[in-house]
Design a protein around this motif. Structure first.
Motif: not given
Length: 282
Positions: A160-175
């Protein structure tokens, strides 16, 4: 007329088929119960014939396991304050895929990529929709809720880190299996989704979240918003996870809050306790 206080969805010892059964709120949902099983909620509510069966495994209490899961963020002021984030004027929203759905008392496999990216918990009240719904008003919401259950919005937080992924949440939570639900579904006439009812999350018995259901966006406003904002139909059986209170690991400690073998419990009474074990895959 209310035909049931709460429902469980389960597989039966006798034939391994999936059934629904009504439970009084005073009866704990658990393996080994002998109940009257129905093949669907519709057959239960219409009074069709049932079969006496034994609960083998409790399943996520939703009539459709193929829907994406609707997730809401920053819906508690105490969480927004601990995250040092402004209270939004509209609820942030994202989706988990259907493959993220998991059952009560089921091991949750964390893939290797999640081990080192701050695996975290989020105990949440979850709404199951009696739909389909689209563009409904707040006054129409109660009739559109099938019931309430408990969810855990599991997250690999660093994604979720904005510096790494622009602040998107889906990848962090979609496993896979990152959205366990259960252990039962409580009828909306039997549960008030507000304070003083509380959500409590424990990791290995230690309380890590404990908060009243003090929403920024109450359930009626939230469900109405989702039906308007999505711009498409919200299908029958859809789960809406309503956000988590303060206490998530990201803001408590620099160490990952979840480790291999940890047991996470999320409690909201009278719904019960959702319990899952975290298993780090090799």
């Amino acid at each position: 007329m209310v035909l049931w206080d709460s429902l469980i969805r389960f597989t039966a010892v006798e034939d391994s088929k999936t059934y629904w059964a009504a439970l009084h709120l005073q009866t704990a949902p658990e393996v080994g119960l002998k109940v009257d099983g129905f093949p669907s909620i519709e057959s239960l509510e219409s009074g069709e014939s049932s079969r006496s069966v034994t609960v083998k495994k409790l399943l996520a209490p939703t009539p459709d396991t193929t829907n994406p899961i609707y997730c809401i963020g920053l819906n508690y002021r105490n969480h927004a304050e601990e995250a040092k984030l402004a209270v939004p004027s509209c609820p942030p929203m994202w989706f988990k895929p259907a493959a993220a759905l998991a059952n009560h008392d089921e091991d949750i496999p964390f893939p290797p990529v999640a081990h080192t990216n701050f695996p975290d918990f989020e105990g949440e009240l979850t709404v199951i929709i009696r739909g389909p719904i689209k563009s409904i008003t707040k006054s129409e919401v109660k009739a559109s809720i099938l019931g309430y259950t408990i969810g855990n919005d599991l997250t690999a937080r660093l994604f979720q880190d904005p510096k790494r992924t622009g602040g998107q949440y889906t990848y962090a939570k979609a496993f896979d299996a990152f959205a366990p639900l259960g252990p039962r579904l409580v009828h909306p006439s039997k549960f008030e989704p507000s304070a003083p009812n509380t959500v409590t999350t424990r990791v290995n018995g230690k309380v890590v979240q404990n908060s009243p259901l003090d929403f920024i966006f109450p359930v009626d406003e939230l469900v109405s918003y989702v039906s308007q904002d999505v711009g498409t139909t919200v299908p029958n059986g859809s789960a809406i996870m309503t956000g988590t209170p303060a206490g998530v690991g990201w803001f408590q400690t620099p160490q990952s809050p979840l480790q291999d073998g940890d047991v996470v419990e999320v409690e909201i009474q009278p719904i019960g306790i959702l319990r899952n074990k975290i298993v780090f895959e090799k």
